[in-house]
Design a protein around this motif. Structure first.
Motif, PDB file in Angstrom:
ATOM      1  N   ALA A   1       0.840  -1.206   0.000  1.00 34.11           N
ATOM      2  CA  ALA A   1       0.000   0.000   0.000  1.00 34.11           C
ATOM      3  C   ALA A   1       0.870   1.250   0.000  1.00 34.11           C
ATOM      4  O   ALA A   1       0.590   2.214  -0.720  1.00 34.11           O
ATOM      5  N   LEU A   2       1.944   1.247   0.787  1.00 35.85           N
ATOM      6  CA  LEU A   2       2.860   2.396   0.803  1.00 35.85           C
ATOM      7  C   LEU A   2       3.528   2.574  -0.559  1.00 35.85           C
ATOM      8  O   LEU A   2       3.688   3.705  -1.029  1.00 35.85           O
ATOM      9  N   ARG A   3       3.913   1.476  -1.219  1.00 37.47           N
ATOM     10  CA  ARG A   3       4.501   1.583  -2.559  1.00 37.47           C
ATOM     11  C   ARG A   3       3.516   2.220  -3.533  1.00 37.47           C
ATOM     12  O   ARG A   3       3.897   3.038  -4.362  1.00 37.47           O
ATOM     13  N   GLY A   4       2.240   1.813  -3.427  1.00 38.64           N
ATOM     14  CA  GLY A   4       1.215   2.398  -4.296  1.00 38.64           C
ATOM     15  C   GLY A   4       1.037   3.889  -4.046  1.00 38.64           C
ATOM     16  O   GLY A   4       0.915   4.673  -4.999  1.00 38.64           O
ATOM     17  N   LEU A   5       1.022   4.283  -2.793  1.00 37.39           N
ATOM     18  CA  LEU A   5       0.886   5.707  -2.466  1.00 37.39           C
ATOM     19  C   LEU A   5       2.115   6.493  -2.914  1.00 37.39           C
ATOM     20  O   LEU A   5       1.996   7.640  -3.346  1.00 37.39           O
ATOM     21  N   LEU A   6       3.281   5.859  -2.825  1.00 32.88           N
ATOM     22  CA  LEU A   6       4.491   6.520  -3.284  1.00 32.88           C
ATOM     23  C   LEU A   6       4.474   6.679  -4.809  1.00 32.88           C
ATOM     24  O   LEU A   6       4.931   7.700  -5.336  1.00 32.88           O
ATOM     25  N   ALA A   7       3.905   5.721  -5.512  1.00 31.14           N
ATOM     26  CA  ALA A   7       3.752   5.847  -6.966  1.00 31.14           C
ATOM     27  C   ALA A   7       2.819   7.017  -7.296  1.00 31.14           C
ATOM     28  O   ALA A   7       3.073   7.771  -8.247  1.00 31.14           O
ATOM     29  N   ASP A   8       1.763   7.196  -6.488  1.00 33.10           N
ATOM     30  CA  ASP A   8       0.878   8.357  -6.671  1.00 33.10           C
ATOM     31  C   ASP A   8       1.640   9.657  -6.457  1.00 33.10           C
ATOM     32  O   ASP A   8       1.453  10.631  -7.187  1.00 33.10           O
ATOM     33  N   PHE A   9       2.496   9.675  -5.439  1.00 26.67           N
ATOM     34  CA  PHE A   9       3.305  10.867  -5.173  1.00 26.67           C
ATOM     35  C   PHE A   9       4.260  11.116  -6.337  1.00 26.67           C
ATOM     36  O   PHE A   9       4.424  12.259  -6.773  1.00 26.67           O
ATOM     37  N   ASP A  10       4.891  10.055  -6.851  1.00 27.93           N
ATOM     38  CA  ASP A  10       5.787  10.179  -8.005  1.00 27.93           C
ATOM     39  C   ASP A  10       5.066  10.840  -9.179  1.00 27.93           C
ATOM     40  O   ASP A  10       5.592  11.754  -9.821  1.00 27.93           O
ATOM     41  N   THR A  11       3.846  10.373  -9.454  1.00 27.06           N
ATOM     42  CA  THR A  11       3.051  10.904 -10.565  1.00 27.06           C
ATOM     43  C   THR A  11       2.709  12.373 -10.339  1.00 27.06           C
ATOM     44  O   THR A  11       2.842  13.194 -11.249  1.00 27.06           O
ATOM     45  N   ALA A  12       2.293  12.704  -9.130  1.00 23.26           N
ATOM     46  CA  ALA A  12       1.950  14.096  -8.801  1.00 23.26           C
ATOM     47  C   ALA A  12       3.181  14.987  -8.884  1.00 23.26           C
ATOM     48  O   ALA A  12       3.102  16.126  -9.365  1.00 23.26           O
ATOM     49  N   ALA A  13       4.337  14.488  -8.437  1.00 26.05           N
ATOM     50  CA  ALA A  13       5.571  15.272  -8.502  1.00 26.05           C
ATOM     51  C   ALA A  13       5.953  15.540  -9.950  1.00 26.05           C
ATOM     52  O   ALA A  13       6.352  16.657 -10.303  1.00 26.05           O
ATOM     53  N   ALA A  14       5.812  14.532 -10.799  1.00 28.14           N
ATOM     54  CA  ALA A  14       6.138  14.700 -12.220  1.00 28.14           C
ATOM     55  C   ALA A  14       5.209  15.702 -12.884  1.00 28.14           C
ATOM     56  O   ALA A  14       5.627  16.470 -13.760  1.00 28.14           O
ATOM     57  N   ALA A  15       3.938  15.728 -12.453  1.00 29.19           N
ATOM     58  CA  ALA A  15       2.963  16.650 -13.037  1.00 29.19           C
ATOM     59  C   ALA A  15       3.090  18.062 -12.470  1.00 29.19           C
ATOM     60  O   ALA A  15       2.605  19.019 -13.070  1.00 29.19           O
ATOM     61  N   GLY A  16       3.714  18.182 -11.302  1.00 29.92           N
ATOM     62  CA  GLY A  16       3.879  19.502 -10.686  1.00 29.92           C
ATOM     63  C   GLY A  16       2.597  20.099 -10.144  1.00 29.92           C
ATOM     64  O   GLY A  16       2.483  21.310 -10.021  1.00 29.92           O
ATOM     65  N   ASP A  17       1.630  19.267  -9.804  1.00 24.82           N
ATOM     66  CA  ASP A  17       0.345  19.734  -9.281  1.00 24.82           C
ATOM     67  C   ASP A  17       0.405  19.801  -7.754  1.00 24.82           C
ATOM     68  O   ASP A  17       0.349  18.768  -7.080  1.00 24.82           O
ATOM     69  N   ASP A  18       0.530  21.021  -7.209  1.00 25.50           N
ATOM     70  CA  ASP A  18       0.688  21.205  -5.757  1.00 25.50           C
ATOM     71  C   ASP A  18      -0.473  20.626  -4.962  1.00 25.50           C
ATOM     72  O   ASP A  18      -0.270  20.025  -3.908  1.00 25.50           O
ATOM     73  N   HIS A  19      -1.691  20.796  -5.451  1.00 23.70           N
ATOM     74  CA  HIS A  19      -2.861  20.309  -4.722  1.00 23.70           C
ATOM     75  C   HIS A  19      -2.810  18.781  -4.605  1.00 23.70           C
ATOM     76  O   HIS A  19      -2.996  18.221  -3.522  1.00 23.70           O
ATOM     77  N   VAL A  20      -2.543  18.109  -5.716  1.00 24.27           N
ATOM     78  CA  VAL A  20      -2.470  16.654  -5.711  1.00 24.27           C
ATOM     79  C   VAL A  20      -1.257  16.188  -4.901  1.00 24.27           C
ATOM     80  O   VAL A  20      -1.324  15.195  -4.179  1.00 24.27           O
ATOM     81  N   LEU A  21      -0.160  16.928  -4.986  1.00 24.03           N
ATOM     82  CA  LEU A  21       1.041  16.582  -4.218  1.00 24.03           C
ATOM     83  C   LEU A  21       0.769  16.609  -2.716  1.00 24.03           C
ATOM     84  O   LEU A  21       1.196  15.709  -1.984  1.00 24.03           O
ATOM     85  N   LYS A  22       0.088  17.640  -2.255  1.00 22.23           N
ATOM     86  CA  LYS A  22      -0.210  17.738  -0.823  1.00 22.23           C
ATOM     87  C   LYS A  22      -1.081  16.574  -0.365  1.00 22.23           C
ATOM     88  O   LYS A  22      -0.852  16.003   0.701  1.00 22.23           O
ATOM     89  N   ARG A  23      -2.047  16.211  -1.181  1.00 22.73           N
ATOM     90  CA  ARG A  23      -2.918  15.080  -0.834  1.00 22.73           C
ATOM     91  C   ARG A  23      -2.127  13.772  -0.833  1.00 22.73           C
ATOM     92  O   ARG A  23      -2.303  12.928   0.050  1.00 22.73           O
ATOM     93  N   ALA A  24      -1.244  13.604  -1.819  1.00 21.39           N
ATOM     94  CA  ALA A  24      -0.430  12.389  -1.898  1.00 21.39           C
ATOM     95  C   ALA A  24       0.545  12.322  -0.726  1.00 21.39           C
ATOM     96  O   ALA A  24       0.772  11.243  -0.159  1.00 21.39           O
ATOM     97  N   ASP A  25       1.101  13.451  -0.347  1.00 17.29           N
ATOM     98  CA  ASP A  25       2.019  13.511   0.790  1.00 17.29           C
ATOM     99  C   ASP A  25       1.278  13.134   2.077  1.00 17.29           C
ATOM    100  O   ASP A  25       1.759  12.323   2.872  1.00 17.29           O
ATOM    101  N   PHE A  26       0.100  13.707   2.268  1.00 19.78           N
ATOM    102  CA  PHE A  26      -0.719  13.397   3.438  1.00 19.78           C
ATOM    103  C   PHE A  26      -1.038  11.902   3.478  1.00 19.78           C
ATOM    104  O   PHE A  26      -0.882  11.244   4.509  1.00 19.78           O
ATOM    105  N   ALA A  27      -1.468  11.360   2.340  1.00 19.66           N
ATOM    106  CA  ALA A  27      -1.844   9.946   2.282  1.00 19.66           C
ATOM    107  C   ALA A  27      -0.659   9.046   2.626  1.00 19.66           C
ATOM    108  O   ALA A  27      -0.810   8.071   3.381  1.00 19.66           O
ATOM    109  N   PHE A  28       0.523   9.369   2.110  1.00 19.93           N
ATOM    110  CA  PHE A  28       1.710   8.551   2.392  1.00 19.93           C
ATOM    111  C   PHE A  28       2.065   8.603   3.877  1.00 19.93           C
ATOM    112  O   PHE A  28       2.263   7.568   4.518  1.00 19.93           O
TER     113      PHE A  28
END
Length: 192
Positions: A83-110
């Motif tokens: 589950a942590l690997r999956g959430l980290l993959a979400d963070f990777d995707t958000a970081a690549a896209a540069g979307d701050d809103h999605v990044l904050k949510r992904a960071d919180f989730a991780f």
């Protein structure tokens, strides 16, 4: 919702599909958790925090989240690590896209999944409120997304290696770096 925003009762009730009674009960609960501030005859607002208060929250996180990382290194099951690997993959995707809103949510989730993996429900409950306060009162991440991503990967590697000391140290350094960036971002005013 951003800090200071007024909570429009009718709009929120309609959006959530509830009457105002459960909504007001939710506001009361959120006020107890220091997430909402009610002003008589003006309404409820997302609570704003000063820079100093945010630093105090980071002081707490710098002490408690390493404890959670240590616990997760000892207690996380293979499905927890997946589950942590999956959430980290979400963070990777958000970081690549540069979307701050999605990044904050992904960071919180991780971070919160990692705390859940520690098996300490009290720790999870305390830190969820503190993390929500940070999200509502800061813009973007407090360090470059690539740096946070790298640190998250190092943390996951420590968990997978079942190395509690390393996991604890990495989490402390990760959060302390964010705290230092918050400290240097703005003088004595609110973070922005």
């Amino acid at each position: 919702l951003p800090a200071g925003e007024k909570l429009a009762q009718q709009k929120l009730a309609a959006r959530l599909g509830v009457s105002r009674t459960p909504l007001l009960a939710a506001f009361s609960r959120l006020e107890q958790e220091s997430l909402v501030r009610t002003v008589p005859r003006r309404g409820a607002f997302v609570r704003s925090y000063s820079r100093e208060e945010l630093l105090h929250i980071y002081d707490i996180r710098c002490r408690l989240e390493p404890l959670g990382a240590r616990g997760a290194a000892l207690a996380a099951s293979p499905s927890d690590l997946a589950a942590l690997r999956g959430l980290l993959a979400d963070f990777d995707t958000a970081a690549a896209a540069g979307d701050d809103h999605v990044l904050k949510r992904a960071d919180f989730a991780f971070h919160m999944e990692l705390m859940r993996c520690s098996g300490n429900g009290f720790l999870y409950d305390m830190l969820s409120t503190f993390n929500i306060i940070i999200i509502a009162n800061t813009t973007g991440l407090l360090k470059p997304a690539a740096q946070s991503d790298r640190e998250h990967h190092e943390l996951l590697a420590a968990l997978e290696a079942r190395d509690p000391e390393r996991a604890e140290r990495i989490m402390f350094e990760h959060l302390n770096g964010a705290r230092s960036n918050l400290l240097s971002r703005v003088g004595a005013g609110r973070e922005g």
